[in-house]
Enzyme design. Structure first.
Site, PDB file in Angstrom:
ATOM      1  N   SER A 148       0.846  -1.196   0.000  1.00 44.17           N
ATOM      2  CA  SER A 148       0.000   0.000   0.000  1.00 44.17           C
ATOM      3  C   SER A 148       0.876   1.238   0.000  1.00 44.17           C
ATOM      4  O   SER A 148       2.017   1.217   0.498  1.00 44.17           O
ATOM      5  CB  SER A 148      -0.895   0.014   1.244  1.00 44.17           C
ATOM      6  OG  SER A 148      -1.509   1.284   1.432  1.00 44.17           O
ATOM      7  N   TYR A 161      -1.844  -0.316  10.440  1.00 46.06           N
ATOM      8  CA  TYR A 161      -2.026  -0.775   9.059  1.00 46.06           C
ATOM      9  C   TYR A 161      -0.807  -0.389   8.216  1.00 46.06           C
ATOM     10  O   TYR A 161      -0.248  -1.238   7.492  1.00 46.06           O
ATOM     11  CB  TYR A 161      -3.289  -0.164   8.462  1.00 46.06           C
ATOM     12  CG  TYR A 161      -3.455  -0.454   6.979  1.00 46.06           C
ATOM     13  CD1 TYR A 161      -3.838  -1.719   6.543  1.00 46.06           C
ATOM     14  CD2 TYR A 161      -3.215   0.533   6.024  1.00 46.06           C
ATOM     15  CE1 TYR A 161      -3.979  -1.996   5.193  1.00 46.06           C
ATOM     16  CE2 TYR A 161      -3.356   0.267   4.672  1.00 46.06           C
ATOM     17  CZ  TYR A 161      -3.735  -0.990   4.255  1.00 46.06           C
ATOM     18  OH  TYR A 161      -3.871  -1.264   2.915  1.00 46.06           O
TER      19      TYR A 161
END
Length: 253
Positions: A148, A161
């Protein structure tokens, strides 16, 4: 774009029940790849496999939980029994559970660590011997990890995250030093704002609203956009490794 070189390959795609995993499995199958579909939701996998086969492709639905080592090992046995060696692995399984670190949501932290980091490692352990053997035989072998943009850019309340994705990005970089000399390509893909089910898992109404506002303002990517990038990357000549790709909506870039 022609992806003819993908025909005849055998892929494992985790997180195949939805989002980037599902889109990738569909696209690879449409170009002649035999696809093993791994995810927890057996019913969704069965539906996807049926859709792929109806369109003339080959797919194997394998219910598996990447947070469970025994489940991954059993899935690998089933894939090997049905398809033999695998030459393309896509780690698309992931969860995004943002909340302030001060909330102390250890349950969410553990789930993200188990899925985004340890889950990817379990899949890598299960199928890397295949990739090495395929490469030694002179064929193309690919490991694709979906990380990501959060691995590089900090967003408030997405600390854990982002940390899991930074770990996956670093893991990919390190694996290239081990697998590259053995002709196994390792690609790390870092999407920005992308429309998947990840947003549905957020239990913080304020953060969910902020994410929705970002989609309204930035026009996020579709899962199909990431699938297309994976197909392009893995269809290049075997001596070409597109090692890392950051893909963002134009307004986010």
């Amino acid at each position: 774009m022609s992806y003819d070189t993908l025909a005849g390959r055998t892929a494992v795609v985790t997180g195949a029940a939805s989002g980037m995993g599902e889109a990738t499995a569909r696209l690879l199958a449409s170009h002649g790849v035999r696809v093993a579909l791994l995810a927890r939701r057996a019913e969704r996998l069965a539906e996807l496999a049926a859709t792929i086969e109806k369109a003339g492709g080959q797919a194997l639905a394998v219910a598996a939980d990447v947070t469970d080592a025994a489940s991954v090992d059993a899935a690998a046995e089933r894939v090997h029994s049905a398809y033999g060696q695998v030459d393309l692995v896509v780690n698309a399984a992931g969860v995004m559970l943002p909340n302030p670190v001060t909330d102390g949501r250890a349950d969410e932290w553990q789930r993200m660590l188990d899925t985004n980091v340890a889950g990817a490692l379990r899949v890598i352990r299960a199928f890397t011997p295949d990739l090495i053997a395929v490469a030694e035989a002179g064929r193309t072998a690919d490991l694709v990890n979906i990380s990501s943009i959060g691995a590089h850019i900090a967003f408030p309340h997405y600390a854990v995250y982002g940390a899991t994705k930074a770990a996956l990005t670093y893991l990919s970089q390190s694996l290239r030093t081990e697998l590259g000399p053995r002709d196994v390509r390792v690609t790390n893909i870092e999407p920005g704002l992308t429309d998947t089910e990840l947003a549905d898992h957020i239990d913080n109404a304020e953060l969910a609203g902020q994410l929705g506002g970002m989609f309204d303002a930035l026009t996020g990517l579709a899962a199909d956009d990431i699938a297309d990038l994976i197909a392009y990357t893995t269809s290049r000549a075997r001596h070409v490794n597109l090692r890392q790709a950051i893909v963002l909506p134009t307004r986010q870039a």
